[in-house]
Design an enzyme around this catalytic site. Structure first.
Site, PDB file in Angstrom:
ATOM      1  CB  SER A 235      -0.928   0.061   1.355  1.00 37.39           C
ATOM      2  OG  SER A 235      -0.634   1.037   2.262  1.00 37.39           O
ATOM      3  CE  LYS A 236      -0.266   4.944  -5.279  1.00 44.69           C
ATOM      4  NZ  LYS A 236      -1.196   5.902  -6.099  1.00 44.69           N
ATOM      5  NE  ARG A 237      -3.612   4.765   3.704  1.00 51.61           N
ATOM      6  CZ  ARG A 237      -3.807   3.706   4.471  1.00 51.61           C
ATOM      7  NH1 ARG A 237      -3.186   3.788   5.951  1.00 51.61           N
ATOM      8  NH2 ARG A 237      -4.553   2.630   4.231  1.00 51.61           N
ATOM      9  NE  ARG A 238       0.253  -1.979   4.908  1.00 52.88           N
ATOM     10  CZ  ARG A 238      -1.044  -2.283   4.581  1.00 52.88           C
ATOM     11  NH1 ARG A 238      -2.067  -1.870   5.157  1.00 52.88           N
ATOM     12  NH2 ARG A 238      -1.016  -3.156   3.198  1.00 52.88           N
ATOM     13  CG  ASP A 239       3.744  -1.646   2.597  1.00 55.16           C
ATOM     14  OD1 ASP A 239       4.435  -2.177   3.309  1.00 55.16           O
ATOM     15  OD2 ASP A 239       2.673  -1.982   1.966  1.00 55.16           O
TER      16      ASP A 239
END
Ligand code: GLU
Length: 476
Positions: A235-239
């Site tokens: 995910s763009k937010r997490r990774d």
């Protein structure tokens, strides 16, 4: 073959893998052509800077392509396709608002739009979108080179929108028209597009029927999902999914490409570190796995270290320039500048440092902190100073002894420095490691770094002694 990214954000590592696999397939075929088509037909989500980021990412990867083309360039063909499909009865006008669609949903089990406007015979006006008349029953089978035959139930596919009320074609239609017009034979892309494939197949046949053309459907291959350590979709937010981040951290493009090739595929034999030529020779879509591929940053970093160590010292020094040379460079990581000035940087000295650091870094952005004390005064890291000097009762004695012993050395070489440090440690009952710690901290400002005695020798007597003296004063 094509890469068809939408300019809606950073260039994702998954897009890089898609680009690589398409590029490989085009290389394998003497008539293969790989095009870059920027799918820029969503003005609300597209930004010109993301378009430029796509070009920059492809240039960095070094994957050559025909183009770039822009989906918006083909707008007249999208309009003509819509017209032909309307004339053939494959599409219909719909003026339902999202709220109306939602309100009618009630307890209906089938997802999406309920077909309310199907037979209302609406004409085009400023409120009407165009929907595709999807059959209500039966199945559609997507033949996929990676996943086999994937069966979709038509009852689960609603009458999807193909054009906005403004008349502009949406992605689903534009993508099909472009694939047809670009003579795409292989649609190779991420698994998240698998659910689009049945819609595209239906549009494809409807277009053929409406235009009297018999363009054959491309072969589909949906590449496995990329997941993180928790087996969750990246995910763009997490990774860390933005390719440019890897470039800015000093990953070598060869290492990145090699690693990307392994996301769902592996070469013959035990060795995973292989030349691109070998990958191009061995790669087959049929061998791509359909289970999710773990995007393992640690493994990529280990690969990068291997690639870095394999470089010639000259090539390594050249690749380090954006991180160490404050002068003119062709490119620099976003937001970064070396902490020292042009007048303090000495490229010849850096070349002599290369043997001390090349073996010890896995990323090029680790280089500055290993060499900063050569090009400027040591970093004032109070925590390191407290650990190695203030809190160690033996440290001031070690520093004073080093000051004296190093000052008296005839030859300020690594071996002599090593012997002198060993001796002053022994005199205090300290191991070499123990004796080195305060000296390293005093001279480099840090607790870890390149081999100490070689570093001191390259730094020179004068600067070494001055720093030992300053640390002693600071400790007092
Ligand atoms: N434009 C789509 C995207 O960026 C890709 C479409 C495709 O590869 O068919 O997600």
């Amino acid at each position: 073959m094509r890469l068809a990214p939408s300019p809606t954000g950073y260039f994702h590592v998954g897009t890089a893998r898609t680009a690589l696999f398409n590029w490989i397939l085009a290389k394998q075929d003497p008539e293969g052509v790989f095009i870059l088509r920027v799918e820029d037909t969503d003005p609300e989500r597209n930004r010109e800077e993301w378009v430029q980021a796509i070009y920059a990412a492809m240039a960095w990867l070094g994957l050559d392509y025909t183009g770039p083309f822009r989906q918006s360039e083909n707008a007249p063909a999208h309009a003509a396709a819509l017209e032909a499909l309307v004339a053939a009865g494959a599409l219909y006008y719909c003026d339902c608002t999202p709220a109306e669609v939602e309100a009618r949903k009630g307890a209906r089990a089938t997802p999406g739009y309920d077909g309310y406007c199907r037979d209302r015979g609406l004409a085009r006006n400023e409120r009407t979108a165009l929907r595709f008349r999807t059959p209500d029953e039966g199945t559609i089978v997507v033949p996929d080179l990676v996943r086999g035959e994937v069966v979709f139930s038509l009852s689960a596919i609603d009458d999807f929108v193909v054009a906005r009320s403004t008349g502009e074609a949406l992605y689903a239609l534009a993508n099909v028209v472009d694939d047809r017009d670009d003579a795409i034979t292989h649609v190779v892309r991420g698994e998240e597009h698998l659910a689009n494939a049945p819609k595209q197949m239906m549009l494809w046949s409807a277009l053929n029927a409406a235009t009297g053309l018999e363009v054959s459907l491309p072969v589909f291959a949906h590449l496995p999902l990329l997941v993180n350590e928790q087996r969750k979709k990246l995910s763009k937010r997490r990774d860390p999914v933005a390719l440019e981040m890897y470039r800015d951290q000093g990953y070598l493009v060869a290492a990145v490409l090699n690693y990307l090739a392994l996301l769902g595929w592996s070469p013959r034999g035990d060795d995973e570190i292989v030349e691109m030529d070998t990958i191009v020779e061995q790669f087959r879509l049929e061998d791509v796995s359909h289970s999710p591929a773990f995007f393992d940053v640690k493994k990529l970093t280990a690969f990068n270290g291997t690639y870095i160590r394999a470089l010639s010292p000259e090539a390594f020094a050249a690749l380090c320039r954006p991180w160490v040379d404050p002068g003119e460079v062709a490119w620099r990581p976003a937001g970064y500048r070396p902490a020292w000035g042009v007048e303090d940087f000495d490229p010849d000295l850096f070349a002599r440092l290369v043997p001390l650091i090349q073996e010890r870094v896995a990323r090029l952005d680790e280089v500055p902190v290993m060499v900063d004390f050569f090009f400027g005064e040591p970093a004032h890291d109070e925590a390191a100073f407290a650990k190695a000097i203030t809190s160690d009762p033996a440290a001031p004695g070690v520093l004073a002894a080093a000051l004296e012993a190093y000052g008296a050395l005839g030859d300020f070489g690594a071996e002599a420095l090593h012997a002198a440090t060993l001796a002053l440690g022994e005199a205090r009952g300290l191991s070499l490691r123990k004796a080195q710690a305060p000296i390293r901290c005093a001279v480099t400002g840090r607790l870890v770094g390149p081999p100490l005695f070689e570093s001191l020798a390259l730094l020179g007597r004068e600067r070494t002694l001055a720093r030992l003296r300053a640390a002693l004063e600071h400790a007092a």
